[in-house]
Design a protein around this motif. Structure first.
Motif: not given
Length: 333
Positions: A133, A141, A170, A293
């Motif tokens: 990610l 993503a 991630t 993220r």
């Protein structure tokens, strides 16, 4: 009740979200689902996409093996297998055909797969997607977070417990090339404010939901989810303050998308709120810098699971509402 601002309606999903309100190709949800490089030269995301395709192919082969002897479970497995095939098509879109390994066409001889082993493999596949990610560009993503969420929903359908889900930590694999810094905390502020506005609306909405549910497990679940949205709201407020921004305040009142008068309409509202939030969080995954993220991907997953709990239909790409057409064009080498 005070007059409703545009932001008030936006947070409840009554008008198009700001992240998808233009007609440019870049804002077309299908462009984000299939983020292949349309220009000349290699796409730096191709290695990550090929890893995602490989993990999806392993899952497809497992479904084919299970379906070969599924019997009464065929009706359960076929839709999940069909979703997985759509995942592969979206991940492979735009990659030169010669670079993509052929999809599995025959069931593997071993092992024999059951719903429990398929659920475990779905969760494993979700974790594999989330691992990349932070190493890819924003459109991929967004797609990886959505597909991982779908894998998690599949695992739930197959009987996996919901209290132990894959977490998007991630860390990019050693071979991964970090994506260019296409977003910074400053440029992602509008998306963060939009997420905060949506959480304000969800907190309000769950107050309405709880008031129309009987004093039973449904109301207990609504209280739990209400608290989860309060916690997420507070987290975005803290992050915005850390970034030097003033958090968007809650509106004085919110216009509901339909009348809520009883338990069925209350659960319908809860499903509506959670489904709209999946779109907000899929967009936020793409808007945030790589280190941030995971929080958006986790929120996307949690909202999708809550929407599933309230009876919302599952989709192959949670948070990405447009259907995915079958790719017919690939990028030239």
């Amino acid at each position: 009740m005070q007059p409703h601002s545009r932001r008030t309606f936006l947070a409840l999903g009554l008008i198009t979200l700001t992240t998808a309100c233009t007609s440019s190709p870049e804002s077309d949800p299908r462009s984000d689902v299939m983020p292949g490089n349309k220009g000349p030269g290699p796409d730096p995301d191709d290695p990550a996409r090929l890893r995602a395709i490989a993990a999806t192919d392993t899952l497809l082969a497992a479904y084919d093996t299970a379906l070969a002897t599924a019997g009464a479970q065929t009706a359960l497995l076929r839709p999940l297998r069909a979703d997985t095939a759509q995942h592969r098509a979206a991940l492979a879109y735009g990659i030169p055909a010669a670079s993509v390994p052929p999809a599995p066409t025959t069931p593997a001889a071993t092992p024999t797969h059951t719903p429990a082993t398929l659920a475990a493999l779905e969760r494993q596949t979700a974790q594999a997607h989330l691992t990349d990610l932070g190493a890819v560009q924003p459109p991929l993503a967004r797609l990886l977070a959505s597909v991982a969420t779908s894998n998690t929903l599949h695992a739930a359908v197959l009987g996996a417990p919901l209290d132990d889900q894959p977490t998007p930590t991630t860390p990019p694999p050693p071979s991964a090339t970090p994506a260019p810094a296409t977003s910074t905390p400053g440029t992602s502020l509008p998306a963060l404010q939009n997420a905060l506005s949506a959480e304000h609306a969800a907190v309000y909405g769950y107050g309405v939901v709880g008031a129309h549910l009987p004093e039973d497990q449904q109301r207990a679940d609504a209280r739990t989810f209400y608290a989860a949205h309060q916690s997420q709201r507070d987290a975005w407020q803290r992050l915005l303050i850390t970034l030097g921004a003033t958090p968007t305040p809650a509106a004085g009142g919110y216009q509901l998308p339909f009348a809520v008068t009883d338990a069925p309409t209350a659960t319908k509202l809860a499903a509506h709120l959670e489904t709209r939030l999946t779109t907000v969080y899929a967009d936020l995954v793409a808007a945030l810098p790589a280190p941030q993220r995971p929080a958006a991907a986790t929120a996307l997953r949690d909202c999708a699971l809550r929407a599933h709990h309230w009876g919302a239909p599952d989709t192959p790409f949670p948070g990405i509402p447009e259907p995915v057409p079958t790719p017919t064009v690939t990028r030239q080498s």
